[in-house]
Design a protein around this motif. Structure first.
Motif, PDB file in Angstrom:
ATOM      1  N   HIS A 329      60.098  88.502  61.950  1.00 41.86           N
ATOM      2  CA  HIS A 329      59.253  88.198  60.594  1.00 41.86           C
ATOM      3  C   HIS A 329      59.572  88.286  59.541  1.00 41.86           C
ATOM      4  O   HIS A 329      59.149  87.504  58.509  1.00 41.86           O
ATOM      5  CB  HIS A 329      58.082  89.647  60.586  1.00 41.86           C
ATOM      6  CG  HIS A 329      58.589  90.470  60.782  1.00 41.86           C
ATOM      7  ND1 HIS A 329      59.630  90.844  62.799  1.00 41.86           N
ATOM      8  CD2 HIS A 329      59.114  91.622  60.590  1.00 41.86           C
ATOM      9  CE1 HIS A 329      59.996  92.362  62.253  1.00 41.86           C
ATOM     10  NE2 HIS A 329      59.970  92.635  60.693  1.00 41.86           N
ATOM     11  N   ASP A 377      58.814  75.903  55.603  1.00 40.80           N
ATOM     12  CA  ASP A 377      58.276  76.338  56.612  1.00 40.80           C
ATOM     13  C   ASP A 377      57.128  75.192  56.012  1.00 40.80           C
ATOM     14  O   ASP A 377      56.038  75.475  55.351  1.00 40.80           O
ATOM     15  CB  ASP A 377      57.815  78.064  56.685  1.00 40.80           C
ATOM     16  CG  ASP A 377      57.301  77.962  58.493  1.00 40.80           C
ATOM     17  OD1 ASP A 377      56.348  77.065  58.172  1.00 40.80           O
ATOM     18  OD2 ASP A 377      57.445  78.088  58.926  1.00 40.80           O
ATOM     19  N   ASN A 411      57.614  82.790  57.567  1.00 39.70           N
ATOM     20  CA  ASN A 411      57.548  82.220  58.556  1.00 39.70           C
ATOM     21  C   ASN A 411      56.008  81.578  58.865  1.00 39.70           C
ATOM     22  O   ASN A 411      55.167  82.280  58.611  1.00 39.70           O
ATOM     23  CB  ASN A 411      58.138  82.449  59.216  1.00 39.70           C
ATOM     24  CG  ASN A 411      57.857  83.743  59.180  1.00 39.70           C
ATOM     25  OD1 ASN A 411      56.601  84.559  59.664  1.00 39.70           O
ATOM     26  ND2 ASN A 411      59.183  84.586  59.257  1.00 39.70           N
ATOM     27  N   SER A 413      54.333  82.523  62.071  1.00 40.91           N
ATOM     28  CA  SER A 413      54.124  84.147  62.501  1.00 40.91           C
ATOM     29  C   SER A 413      53.121  85.446  61.388  1.00 40.91           C
ATOM     30  O   SER A 413      52.395  85.715  62.163  1.00 40.91           O
ATOM     31  CB  SER A 413      55.076  84.895  63.121  1.00 40.91           C
ATOM     32  OG  SER A 413      55.978  85.144  62.882  1.00 40.91           O
ATOM     33  N   ASN A 414      53.986  84.646  60.105  1.00 37.92           N
ATOM     34  CA  ASN A 414      53.638  85.606  59.099  1.00 37.92           C
ATOM     35  C   ASN A 414      51.838  85.347  58.908  1.00 37.92           C
ATOM     36  O   ASN A 414      51.348  86.213  58.184  1.00 37.92           O
ATOM     37  CB  ASN A 414      53.877  86.382  58.556  1.00 37.92           C
ATOM     38  CG  ASN A 414      55.481  87.336  58.818  1.00 37.92           C
ATOM     39  OD1 ASN A 414      55.525  87.610  59.394  1.00 37.92           O
ATOM     40  ND2 ASN A 414      56.487  86.345  57.570  1.00 37.92           N
ATOM     41  N   LYS A 416      49.450  84.423  60.681  1.00 36.74           N
ATOM     42  CA  LYS A 416      48.512  86.058  61.192  1.00 36.74           C
ATOM     43  C   LYS A 416      48.161  86.702  60.995  1.00 36.74           C
ATOM     44  O   LYS A 416      46.709  87.545  60.532  1.00 36.74           O
ATOM     45  CB  LYS A 416      48.681  84.942  62.385  1.00 36.74           C
ATOM     46  CG  LYS A 416      48.575  84.383  63.712  1.00 36.74           C
ATOM     47  CD  LYS A 416      49.455  84.045  64.910  1.00 36.74           C
ATOM     48  CE  LYS A 416      49.418  83.100  65.663  1.00 36.74           C
ATOM     49  NZ  LYS A 416      49.886  82.959  66.568  1.00 36.74           N
ATOM     50  N   ARG A 450      53.967  94.028  62.163  1.00 36.51           N
ATOM     51  CA  ARG A 450      53.517  92.600  62.380  1.00 36.51           C
ATOM     52  C   ARG A 450      53.287  92.971  64.147  1.00 36.51           C
ATOM     53  O   ARG A 450      51.855  92.088  64.112  1.00 36.51           O
ATOM     54  CB  ARG A 450      55.285  92.530  62.611  1.00 36.51           C
ATOM     55  CG  ARG A 450      55.256  90.730  63.949  1.00 36.51           C
ATOM     56  CD  ARG A 450      56.858  90.519  64.096  1.00 36.51           C
ATOM     57  NE  ARG A 450      57.104  91.182  65.816  1.00 36.51           N
ATOM     58  CZ  ARG A 450      58.021  91.874  66.154  1.00 36.51           C
ATOM     59  NH1 ARG A 450      59.092  91.016  65.469  1.00 36.51           N
ATOM     60  NH2 ARG A 450      58.329  92.382  67.041  1.00 36.51           N
ATOM     61  N   LYS A 451      52.904  93.491  64.908  1.00 34.52           N
ATOM     62  CA  LYS A 451      52.489  93.851  65.915  1.00 34.52           C
ATOM     63  C   LYS A 451      51.237  94.188  66.053  1.00 34.52           C
ATOM     64  O   LYS A 451      50.129  93.104  66.374  1.00 34.52           O
ATOM     65  CB  LYS A 451      53.028  95.255  66.979  1.00 34.52           C
ATOM     66  CG  LYS A 451      54.551  94.632  67.538  1.00 34.52           C
ATOM     67  CD  LYS A 451      55.328  95.846  67.987  1.00 34.52           C
ATOM     68  CE  LYS A 451      56.197  95.421  68.886  1.00 34.52           C
ATOM     69  NZ  LYS A 451      57.128  96.442  69.525  1.00 34.52           N
TER      70      LYS A 451
END
Length: 556
Positions: A329, A377, A411, A413-414, A416, A450-451
């Motif tokens: 992340h 990205d 990026n 994933s971040n 979300k 992050r989780k």
């Protein structure tokens, strides 16, 4: 923090927050005249009525603008002889002399009430503070700056004038400083006037003698109090970071350009930047003194590639694999301004700081993203464009800036994560800081977010209660949150407390010997939870319904 002490010093010279009274009785073109005549009348009042030497009476009246203005507002305007009207008013309406005095020595008028003695209005009731101020003024202290001393160490104003005079003379004779330099030193280090001689005070003056005389920093200082004070305040910043008085004269002297070429504000900005690496403040102070070039580096505006800068500073391929697996992340682009927290988010802050401290500091300045497409990205870029075109771009960008500020990179994933963060940037930062202060490690907290981004959707006091319950009543360590961060998302009163206390009851009654994990206690659905305790003992389920089950639904 040392920074707050320096801010306190700066504020004592500021007029910010002074509310000027409305002088509606006085025609606009005569307001200046009214103030001058009122000041003259107050000077005569202090000198003639209170027997204060004229020069000090004048200092008080000329430097208490708000108090003078308040006085004018209570006197009927008379163009012919306003000063006489003021004198007449003073004859029948005694003033609080301490209020005029404290404002005159440079204390913000709005803060003056905090310093006023209780049930005392006249100097003859207690002249200690005035006498000390006069003794300091005789030595050459600017009257308006005596508030700097008083705010930081009011105790020294309880000393006898002769004691102050003797101490000031001793500083001159013993260390070879002039009046001007001694005044600048005392304003920056008020403790030298009130503390016990020897020990730290001797160490401080030994360092200052080395810096100003042996390394000739004194020749770079203009011969006025302000210049000496400005240099000494910068030196004080390093003592406040933890450097030991009496042991750092040589390193301070060799770094004299730090105190000559850079403003206090710039120095503090760089200190705060490197302190964000989470290393000791003393190490930060030594870095700036030993590697003063970093003070000239642009550490704010440049973009960085996290992968690129790690490679540039020599992180091994094996080390990068660990980063990629555990802290993906963080990867992508970010700002150089966020670099300290980027490193903390990967638990690499100590490694990186020591690379800088041990000689690789110039890499901070020479690093650039040579390829404009490096770590670009597109999905994140498209998200930013959508935010800019949205109805609430400022609010959403504050969340983006918060995420970047704690080390999250640009990026996919971040994207979300950002969608699940609820609150303003400042609210999210407050909640993040709350969890840090509770003892959760920076890198682990970032992984938790992050989780489970919804962790930060709760108020700080709720998060604090949950963490305290986990540690103090449930008896678990913070490491439990590494594997089950969702614990912080469950309702404390309607889910966590009743289920935990019921399991404690089961154990105490000998009905269950199994030790359940936090997740099995809290995250199990209501139906599964009831089924479990029914299997343990049919009467246990009845006891749950009667004594432990919350009356309101357990919202998550």
């Amino acid at each position: 923090m040392p920074i707050s002490k320096v801010s306190l010093i700066n504020r004592s010279f500021s007029s910010v927050g002074r509310k000027i009274p409305n002088l509606s009785k006085v025609p606009s073109k005569y307001k200046s005249k009214a103030i001058k005549e009122a000041q003259l009348a107050v000077t005569e009042y202090f000198h003639s009525t209170r027997s204060i030497p004229y020069s000090y009476a004048e200092h008080i009246s000329n430097n208490s603008f708000i108090s003078i203005s308040n006085l004018i507002a209570n006197v009927d305007w008379s163009h012919s002889n306003f000063s006489r009207s003021v004198r007449k008013f003073l004859s029948y309406h005694p003033i609080n002399e301490f209020q005029f005095f404290y404002e005159s020595i440079g204390i913000n008028y709005n803060e003056v009430p905090h310093f006023l003695p209780r049930n005392k209005f006249f100097f003859y009731e207690d002249s200690t503070v005035l006498n000390a101020a006069c003794a300091l003024a005789v030595f050459g202290f600017p009257w308006i700056k005596l508030g700097t001393l008083y705010r930081e160490d009011s105790f020294l104003f309880s000393k006898e004038p002769q004691e102050l005079k003797c101490r000031l003379a001793w500083f001159k004779e013993h260390y070879g400083f002039s009046n001007t330099s001694v005044i600048g030193i005392c304003l920056a280090f008020p403790c030298v006037l009130s503390g016990e001689l020897g020990g730290e005070i001797d160490g401080l003056f030994a360092d200052l003698k080395t810096v100003f005389l042996d390394f000739h920093l004194g020749s770079c200082v203009e011969g006025n109090v302000d210049a000496w004070f400005a240099i000494c305040v910068k030196i004080r910043v390093f003592y406040d970071l933890g450097l030991k008085k009496g042991e750092v004269g040589n390193i301070l002297g060799r770094s004299k350009n730090v105190f000559v070429d850079f403003t206090l504000e710039h120095l503090i900005e760089k200190i705060e930047y490197f302190c964000r690496f989470g290393v000791s403040k003393e190490d930060v102070g030594l870095l700036l003194l030993e590697k003063p070039e970093v003070l000239s580096f642009d550490l704010n505006t440049r973009l960085i590639s996290v992968k690129g800068i790690l490679k540039y500073f020599g992180l091994s391929d094996e080390g990068f694999e660990i980063v990629y697996d555990k802290y993906f992340h963080v990867l992508g682009r970010n700002k150089m301004a966020n670099l300290p927290h980027v490193m903390r988010a990967m638990d690499l802050q100590v490694w990186f700081f020591h690379k800088i401290k041990d000689g690789d500091h110039k890499l901070l300045d020479s690093y650039t993203m040579d390829d404009p497409e490096e770590d670009f990205d597109k999905s994140f870029s498209d998200t930013l464009e959508m935010i800019r075109l949205s109805r609430t771009p400022i609010h959403t960008m504050s969340k983006v800036n918060f995420a970047h500020g704690i080390g999250f990179g640009e990026n996919a994933s971040n994207v979300k994560v950002l969608a699940l963060l609820h609150g303003t940037g400042s609210e999210l930062q407050e909640r993040f800081d709350c969890l840090l202060h509770l003892g959760i490690e920076f890198s682990k907290l970032c992984v938790m977010i992050r989780k489970m981004p919804k962790i930060l959707s709760q108020k700080s006091d709720i998060l604090k209660k949950k963490v305290n319950f986990l540690r103090q009543e449930m008896g678990f360590s913070l490491q439990e949150l590494d594997s089950f961060p969702a614990f912080l998302c469950y309702n404390l009163e309607n889910r966590i407390k009743p289920r935990h206390r019921f399991h404690v009851w089961l154990t105490e009654k000998g009905l269950s010997v199994q030790k359940y994990s936090i997740a099995s206690m809290v995250a199990t659905s209501e139906k599964q939870f009831i089924g479990r305790i029914y299997r343990i003992h049919p009467m246990a389920a009845k006891h749950w319904f009667e004594c432990f089950m919350p009356k309101t639904p357990a919202t998550e």
